[in-house]
Write an enzyme that holds these catalytic residues in place. Structure first.
Site, mmCIF file in Angstrom:
data_model
loop_
_atom_site.group_PDB
_atom_site.id
_atom_site.type_symbol
_atom_site.label_atom_id
_atom_site.label_comp_id
_atom_site.label_asym_id
_atom_site.label_seq_id
_atom_site.Cartn_x
_atom_site.Cartn_y
_atom_site.Cartn_z
ATOM 1 N N LYS A 273 12.491 -24.153 113.183
ATOM 2 C CA LYS A 273 13.336 -23.719 114.292
ATOM 3 C C LYS A 273 14.802 -23.668 113.840
ATOM 4 C CE LYS A 273 10.618 -25.584 118.151
ATOM 5 N NZ LYS A 273 10.361 -24.273 118.784
ATOM 6 N N ARG A 347 -0.717 -25.398 120.923
ATOM 7 C CA ARG A 347 -2.086 -24.912 121.179
ATOM 8 C C ARG A 347 -3.055 -25.445 120.138
ATOM 9 N NH1 ARG A 347 0.037 -18.841 120.853
ATOM 10 N NH2 ARG A 347 1.922 -19.934 121.525
HETATM 11 N N1 BES Z 1 7.666 -26.706 121.892
HETATM 12 C C1 BES Z 1 7.843 -25.299 121.799
HETATM 13 C C2 BES Z 1 8.081 -24.644 123.176
HETATM 14 C C3 BES Z 1 9.327 -25.041 123.916
HETATM 15 C C4 BES Z 1 10.434 -24.208 123.889
HETATM 16 C C5 BES Z 1 9.367 -26.186 124.675
HETATM 17 C C6 BES Z 1 11.569 -24.558 124.596
HETATM 18 C C7 BES Z 1 10.499 -26.516 125.375
HETATM 19 C C8 BES Z 1 11.609 -25.703 125.336
HETATM 20 C C9 BES Z 1 6.601 -24.669 121.186
HETATM 21 O O1 BES Z 1 5.930 -25.450 120.278
HETATM 22 C C10 BES Z 1 7.035 -23.454 120.468
HETATM 23 O O2 BES Z 1 7.751 -23.577 119.526
HETATM 24 N N2 BES Z 1 6.595 -22.292 120.934
HETATM 25 C C11 BES Z 1 6.938 -21.054 120.349
HETATM 26 C C12 BES Z 1 5.681 -20.223 120.261
HETATM 27 C C13 BES Z 1 5.816 -18.995 119.414
HETATM 28 C C14 BES Z 1 6.007 -19.367 117.966
HETATM 29 C C15 BES Z 1 4.563 -18.144 119.581
HETATM 30 C C16 BES Z 1 7.986 -20.381 121.237
HETATM 31 O O3 BES Z 1 7.915 -20.526 122.446
HETATM 32 O O4 BES Z 1 8.879 -19.760 120.675
HETATM 33 MN MN MN Z 2 6.673 -25.295 118.319
#
Ligand code: BES
Ligand code: MN
Ligand code: ZN
Length: 496
Positions: A273, A347
């Site tokens: 990230k 997931r």
């Molecule tokens: N933990 C994150 C989602 C999240 C985002 C939680 C903001 C709380 C606040 C999750 O694991 C994630 O990174 N999701 C990605 C999925 C994508 C790579 C398909 C996302 O939402 O960008």
């Molecule tokens: Mn994630």
């Protein structure tokens, strides 16, 4: 803060709050206080044109004739618009007046309100619950004991219906404890709360009569949980699967199961990230926190239900041993998954936890809570959690429980037209969609591949588990979202 319920009297010290509905006059208990104060309260209300609007606040410092520090008058709004939630906000507002006052005691003077749906007991009990939700702060790492945030030591709720209010508050108090436990877990820094220390906190529910088992990586490997294990593979912290059981109903009754995403920290893994705001990803275990808080609440109030709580705990880190984009893992169900983005890890831990839960417990219903997608914030901001289900009735029940509890939900669709976006050339399934749209829905469809037709709902709490704004009953940070929702969902639908 210790809460007690008593008959009405004139408080001797500290902070006092009176509650007045819109258009209403002072009730008998408030009028007695006003009289002892030589009419100072009614005089202040008249000169400030205080009409009892919801959220209105008027304070009278040290009224002559009384030995208290301050009398606060708080508006309850129109009687017909009053709900448990608006009343809790009023209780929270009252609490805020007494915060940071060297622990000085707080007294609520509660008079009955005409033409409202709330009984006098429910009014008093919800004022108290609102005050304790609002009193919550997370300060274990402040070495200076901050008087400025200290809540009062004692809250005395005075009401003509004290005994009934005490009884109504027993269940609410259990709910408040569960919410505050979930908030604590979310607010803890990730170097203190990692899978093993989280599991140790869950173990403490044993004191309440909850059965708690903890599975480590060796046991999960034996079960074939390749998807969950792949996520934790880049972290020196061992992944854990926690299984909690509360048996409050007859053995013959099928349990209902709650499964929580517990990513104690989500760096994204090799699909790293960006650094801005990454610290907020300590909240990526908000689903597991809510399930833990819920089990605490159900056990504390001895809910007449058989409930299972499962936590999928891992840390998503990049290192030389971390999984790579394009790795293929085999889930416990036997399905193979191509991990095309290591940041879509929620997931992956949930698919094994869901499969395990339905396989072992044959639940009547399975609900997972997860901070799963940023896309749900695009859709619903921080106001509603997204609900996805294979039985619309569950979404309706959740929606109702959400309106009543304040943890609001909104249903979004799932279906084969979305599931097909998860195609992989190499494996049975990709962990990300090939398209750009509907990120929260495709995530839910991924999970659905692992529920084996059990009645199931997925609640995406990425927007609601954490808030940066401050509300009457919740400071910024972890909200405990899900505990009130599911406590209400269980009591409305599964305790008959
Ligand atoms: N933990 C994150 C989602 C999240 C985002 C939680 C903001 C709380 C606040 C999750 O694991 C994630 O990174 N999701 C990605 C999925 C994508 C790579 C398909 C996302 O939402 O960008
Ligand atoms: Mn994630
Ligand atoms: Zn995540």
């Amino acid at each position: 803060m210790r809460i007690s319920f008593a008959a009405t009297s004139i408080p001797k010290s500290g902070y006092v709050a009176l509650f007045v509905a819109e258009g209403g006059k002072l009730g008998p208990a408030a009028a007695a206080l006003d009289k002892a104060a030589g009419g100072a309260v009614s005089h202040a209300m008249k000169s400030a044109d205080f009409t009892g609007k919801a959220g209105a606040l008027l304070t009278v410092p040290g009224p002559k004739g009384l030995s208290v520090t301050e009398v606060a008058i708080i508006g309850l709004g129109k009687p017909k618009d009053m709900t448990a939630l608006t009343v809790r906000d009023a209780g929270g507002k009252a609490l805020a007046r007494a915060r940071g006052k060297q622990g000085a005691p707080l007294s609520f003077i509660v008079d009955p309100v005409k033409s409202t749906k709330l009984s006098e007991a429910d009014l008093a009990a919800n004022l108290a619950a609102g005050a304790s939700l609002s009193a919550y702060r997370h300060t274990p790492y402040k070495t200076e004991k901050l008087e400025s945030v200290a809540a009062p030591k004692r809250l005395s709720v005075q009401s003509g219906a004290a005994a009934a209010a005490r009884k109504a508050h027993a269940n609410l108090g259990a709910m408040v404890e569960g919410v505050c436990l979930a908030r604590d877990l979310v607010n803890e820094p990730p170097n203190k709360l990692f899978p093993k220390s989280f599991a140790a906190k869950a173990k403490q529910l044993q004191k309440l009569g909850v059965k708690v088992e903890v599975l480590g990586e060796a046991q999960m490997a034996k079960l074939g949980m390749g998807a969950l294990l792949g996520v934790g593979q880049g972290s020196p912290q061992e992944s854990q699967l926690v299984v909690m059981q509360w048996n409050g109903a007859a053995k013959s009754k099928d349990p209902i199961a709650f499964v929580g995403k517990g990513i104690c920290f989500d760096t994204g893994g090799i699909s790293l990230k960006p650094s801005a705001g990454m610290g907020e990803m300590k909240m990526d275990m908000g689903g597991a926190a809510a399930v833990t808080g819920l089990m605490h609440t159900l056990a504390t109030r001895k809910a007449k239900v058989n409930a299972i709580g499962v936590l999928a705990l891992a840390e998503n880190m990049p290192d030389g041993n971390a999984q790579r984009p394009s790795d293929v893992v085999t889930a416990m169900s036997g399905k193979t998954i191509e991990v095309n983005n290591t940041d879509a890890e929620g997931r992956l831990v949930l698919c094994d936890a869901l499969w395990y839960t339905q396989d072992r417990f044959k639940p009547a219903l399975m609900i997972d809570l997860a901070t799963l997608t940023g896309a749900i914030i695009i859709a619903l901001a921080h106001e509603y959690a997204g609900v996805f289900t294979n039985q619309d009735k569950i979404a309706d029940q959740l929606h109702k429980a959400g309106q009543a509890s304040g943890d609001r939900t909104w249903q979004l669709p799932i279906g084969p037209e979305f599931t097909k976006m998860l195609k992989s050339q190499t494996a049975d399934l990709s962990n990300i969609s090939g398209g750009r749209g509907a990120g929260s829905i495709t995530a839910a469809c991924f999970l659905q591949e692992f529920v084996n037709d059990v009645p199931w709902a997925h609640i995406d709490i990425a927007g609601t588990a954490w808030r940066n704004d401050s509300r009457a009953t919740c400071p910024p940070g972890g909200t405990g979202f899900g505990v009130q929702l599911l406590d209400r969902f269980v009591s409305d639908n599964y305790e008959g």
